[in-house]
Design an enzyme around this catalytic site. Structure first.
Site, PDB file in Angstrom:
ATOM      1  N   LYS A  52      33.672  47.614  44.762  1.00  0.00           N
ATOM      2  CA  LYS A  52      33.014  46.375  44.657  1.00  0.00           C
ATOM      3  C   LYS A  52      32.732  45.742  45.963  1.00  0.00           C
ATOM      4  O   LYS A  52      31.433  44.902  46.057  1.00  0.00           O
ATOM      5  CB  LYS A  52      34.260  45.368  44.250  1.00  0.00           C
ATOM      6  CG  LYS A  52      34.394  45.636  42.542  1.00  0.00           C
ATOM      7  CD  LYS A  52      35.594  44.890  42.035  1.00  0.00           C
ATOM      8  CE  LYS A  52      36.198  45.429  40.653  1.00  0.00           C
ATOM      9  NZ  LYS A  52      37.334  44.916  40.225  1.00  0.00           N
ATOM     10  N   GLN A  96      42.034  40.912  41.883  1.00  0.00           N
ATOM     11  CA  GLN A  96      42.168  42.403  41.353  1.00  0.00           C
ATOM     12  C   GLN A  96      43.386  42.634  40.424  1.00  0.00           C
ATOM     13  O   GLN A  96      44.457  42.151  40.923  1.00  0.00           O
ATOM     14  CB  GLN A  96      41.982  43.457  42.328  1.00  0.00           C
ATOM     15  CG  GLN A  96      41.933  44.828  41.850  1.00  0.00           C
ATOM     16  CD  GLN A  96      40.891  45.254  40.931  1.00  0.00           C
ATOM     17  OE1 GLN A  96      39.606  44.856  41.178  1.00  0.00           O
ATOM     18  NE2 GLN A  96      40.703  46.097  40.233  1.00  0.00           N
ATOM     19  N   ASP A 119      34.550  37.189  36.925  1.00  0.00           N
ATOM     20  CA  ASP A 119      35.267  38.176  35.993  1.00  0.00           C
ATOM     21  C   ASP A 119      35.204  37.879  34.600  1.00  0.00           C
ATOM     22  O   ASP A 119      35.246  38.332  33.661  1.00  0.00           O
ATOM     23  CB  ASP A 119      36.727  38.215  36.371  1.00  0.00           C
ATOM     24  CG  ASP A 119      37.216  39.553  37.168  1.00  0.00           C
ATOM     25  OD1 ASP A 119      36.415  40.542  37.054  1.00  0.00           O
ATOM     26  OD2 ASP A 119      38.282  39.661  37.910  1.00  0.00           O
TER      27      ASP A 119
HETATM   28  N1  GUN Z   1      41.349  45.578  37.008  1.00  0.00           N
HETATM   29  C1  GUN Z   1      40.671  46.485  36.032  1.00  0.00           C
HETATM   30  N2  GUN Z   1      39.314  45.817  35.656  1.00  0.00           N
HETATM   31  C2  GUN Z   1      39.377  44.727  36.278  1.00  0.00           C
HETATM   32  C3  GUN Z   1      38.235  43.600  36.345  1.00  0.00           C
HETATM   33  O1  GUN Z   1      37.353  43.927  35.748  1.00  0.00           O
HETATM   34  N3  GUN Z   1      38.433  42.678  37.147  1.00  0.00           N
HETATM   35  C4  GUN Z   1      39.766  42.497  37.736  1.00  0.00           C
HETATM   36  N4  GUN Z   1      39.681  41.326  38.468  1.00  0.00           N
HETATM   37  N5  GUN Z   1      40.640  43.393  37.689  1.00  0.00           N
HETATM   38  C5  GUN Z   1      40.294  44.475  37.071  1.00  0.00           C
END
Ligand code: GUN
Length: 286
Positions: A52, A96, A119
């Site tokens: 990311k 995350q 998100d």
């Molecule tokens: N963990 C697995 N997928 C995601 C996501 O799309 N966003 C976040 N913040 N954590 C994750």
């Protein structure tokens, strides 16, 4: 043979579009910063976060990277989220998941300013999705909707089956497809297993998001159906695979996403466009 939906190519286009917007906003003095918080040392999560941050760099999105020890307390995490909520350089905040067990994920998600919730997990944004109002949408289903657009797949009037009911994918996916006038069925771990094949066979659009390697096989697929594979699993040889058995499914489907190279890259790209969207909305530009 099915059309292979090229998530990688579509993600590249999506990132380019986001990068152009970031440049335009910067010229107006608007910062599109993304803060990424990773708590603990889960290797999978660390890999996702690195990817990311790389995407941010590629799109010209300034990122702030917070790596916190596994022992971080709820108070410390909430304090950081509060600071980032108040930081004008930060347009988006991503924590995350999953968090270490002693931390309350729901409380953390709810503490993020909904305007910075890139998100799309905050109850306010999910509520807006339920009510059909504009808001930040979860990246995976938002990316899948972009795929439908790009490949001229109109969900209106189609039978859409979603296998899996997570808050991140299954539930928002069903609402987004419903908003585009599809007829929705959601199958999940309590669905009668003897019924599952029949339910999947009714799908013009089948979204597999159950986390079981290669569970959905060719005979479960209606000829010509669009098959979207959200799975990121390992097969019996430890090789990356999806929830769909691609080899048998591609012989029957009309269009299908591969794993890797399908939903994954689009999910990441949608995070970049959500940061742009968040920055614009915060400055009254939508
Ligand atoms: N963990 C697995 N997928 C995601 C996501 O799309 N966003 C976040 N913040 N954590 C994750």
């Amino acid at each position: 043979m099915a059309t292979i939906i090229d998530g990688k190519a579509l993600a590249a286009t999506t990132r380019e579009r986001a990068a152009a917007e970031v440049t335009k906003l910067a010229a107006q003095g608007i910062a599109c910063g993304l803060a990424v918080i990773l708590v603990g040392d889960d290797q999978g999560s660390a890999t996702y976060v690195r990817a990311k941050l790389r995407d941010c760099e590629q799109c010209g999105i300034p990122s702030k990277d917070y790596k916190l020890p596994a022992e971080t307390s709820q108070e410390e995490l909430m304090e950081l989220v509060g600071q980032l909520n108040a930081d004008n350089e930060v347009a988006g905040i991503l924590v995350q998941m999953p968090l270490p067990k002693h931390l309350d994920e729901e409380a953390v998600v709810a503490a993020i300013d909904p305007k910075k919730d890139v998100d799309g997990f905050h109850p306010e944004n999910l509520g807006k999705l339920v009510r059909g109002l504009p808001g930040l949408r979860p990246c995976t289903p938002a990316g899948i909707m972009e795929m439908f657009d790009a490949y001229d797949i109109d969900p209106a009037g189609k039978n859409a089956v979603i296998v899996g009911r997570s808050s991140i994918v299954g539930k928002p996916m069903s609402l987004m497809l419903l908003a585009k006038n599809a007829t929705i069925s959601v199958a999940h771990s309590h669905t009668d297993p003897r019924e599952l094949a029949r339910i999947c066979q009714s799908a013009d659009i089948l979204v597999a998001a159950c986390g079981i390697p290669k569970m959905i096989k060719g005979p479960w697929i209606k000829p010509g159906a669009t098959v979207i594979d959200v799975g990121m699993d390992r097969d019996e040889n430890g090789k990356l695979c999806g929830d769909v058995d691609f080899a048998s499914a591609e012989l029957v489907a009309g269009a299908i996403t591969p794993v890797p190279g399908g939903v994954g890259p689009m999910t990441r790209a949608m995070l970049m466009s959500n940061v742009v969207l968040a920055a614009k909305a915060q400055h009254g530009l939508l």
